[in-house]
Design an enzyme around this catalytic site. Sequence first.
Site, PDB file in Angstrom:
ATOM      1  N   GLN A   1       0.813  -1.217   0.000  1.00 24.08           N
ATOM      2  CA  GLN A   1       0.000   0.000   0.000  1.00 24.08           C
ATOM      3  C   GLN A   1       0.845   1.265   0.000  1.00 24.08           C
ATOM      4  O   GLN A   1       0.324   2.355  -0.233  1.00 24.08           O
ATOM      5  CB  GLN A   1      -0.955   0.004   1.199  1.00 24.08           C
ATOM      6  CG  GLN A   1      -2.022  -1.088   1.154  1.00 24.08           C
ATOM      7  CD  GLN A   1      -3.007  -0.912   0.006  1.00 24.08           C
ATOM      8  OE1 GLN A   1      -2.695  -0.352  -1.038  1.00 24.08           O
ATOM      9  NE2 GLN A   1      -4.215  -1.406   0.184  1.00 24.08           N
TER      10      GLN A   1
ATOM     11  N   ASP B   1       6.010 -12.534   4.294  1.00 22.82           N
ATOM     12  CA  ASP B   1       4.979 -12.873   5.266  1.00 22.82           C
ATOM     13  C   ASP B   1       5.493 -13.929   6.240  1.00 22.82           C
ATOM     14  O   ASP B   1       5.227 -13.860   7.446  1.00 22.82           O
ATOM     15  CB  ASP B   1       3.726 -13.386   4.564  1.00 22.82           C
ATOM     16  CG  ASP B   1       3.131 -12.366   3.604  1.00 22.82           C
ATOM     17  OD1 ASP B   1       3.343 -11.157   3.819  1.00 22.82           O
ATOM     18  OD2 ASP B   1       2.459 -12.780   2.641  1.00 22.82           O
TER      19      ASP B   1
END
Length: 328
Positions: free
Chosen positions: A173, A257
């Site tokens: 983002q 992740d």
Amino acid sequence: MKIAVTGSIATDHLMTFRGRFRDSLVVEQLDKISLSFLADELEIRRGGVAANIAFGMANLGQRPILVGSVGEDFGDYRSWLERHGVDCESVHVSDTRHTARFVCTTDDDMAQIATFYAGAMSDARLIELNPIAQRVGGLDLVLVGANDPEAMLRHTQECRTRGIPFIADPSQQLAFADGPEIRRLVDGAAYLFTNEYEAHLTEQKTGWSADEITRRVDVRVITRGSEGVTIHRKGEDVISVSVAREVRKADPTGVGDAFRAGFLTGLSGGLDLRRCAELGSMLATYVIETVGTQEYQLRQEHFLSRLADAYGADSADEISPVVACRHG
């Protein structure tokens, strides 16, 4: 330690292109780019940053609380996560949109071109953290991962208001957020996670220097691909941790992740920052060796043996009591 992991929950459509994207790029014509790459493999996998992190933590023996928004098509995915130990009770289900989709093509250089469809993720802005905290008896830490931008801002502000330590992990983002928005996501975080490119982008967009960012967050963690990870804390020497050697390189999707999952597991177990990074780096290596972000299998003895090979017996001995690997 009760850790809520907020962010995207998605299905990954992973394709492989036998060639190099760069060979098809004409720098002078990028404003008119129109390309199609013939993929010879397609894997449809479970993904999304929050789900990947929660899955990794659960496979190391944790009970993470997954927070995000999905569509009614989430049933099979929910069952998979719950079987592996993820708390999915606080996942919001949209009755109008499909679960988010991530479509990614990887070339022979491990370069990637991807598209992300938000879908039900947009409803994540409706989620309030306090009812979740009440349900589980309080939250010790909240990871604010890449998600609907309004949801990220809401979760961050609620953590500040309620005094819950949070991890800023804006990830993808950052490319779309402006300087003021990024400052609101980062300022006051207990931890800030970025890769090396995102670290520079954060500095560029916020107008803050690296030193100023280090002053505004407690710990800054920067992953640097094959060069490992560096950890920055005001007034302390930089901690550098190398990557753990992989058996093979299959697909890099989800490696970051997995690193976060291992790092958070270390924090939950009271490990120091170096050991947290070593645990994260070891789990990340399992992901790069497999296609798909949740397809790896962990066996306690083998995992600790690889840790000892990568970082020494002392590392494995200290990390051993913190992890309880689940056989995938």
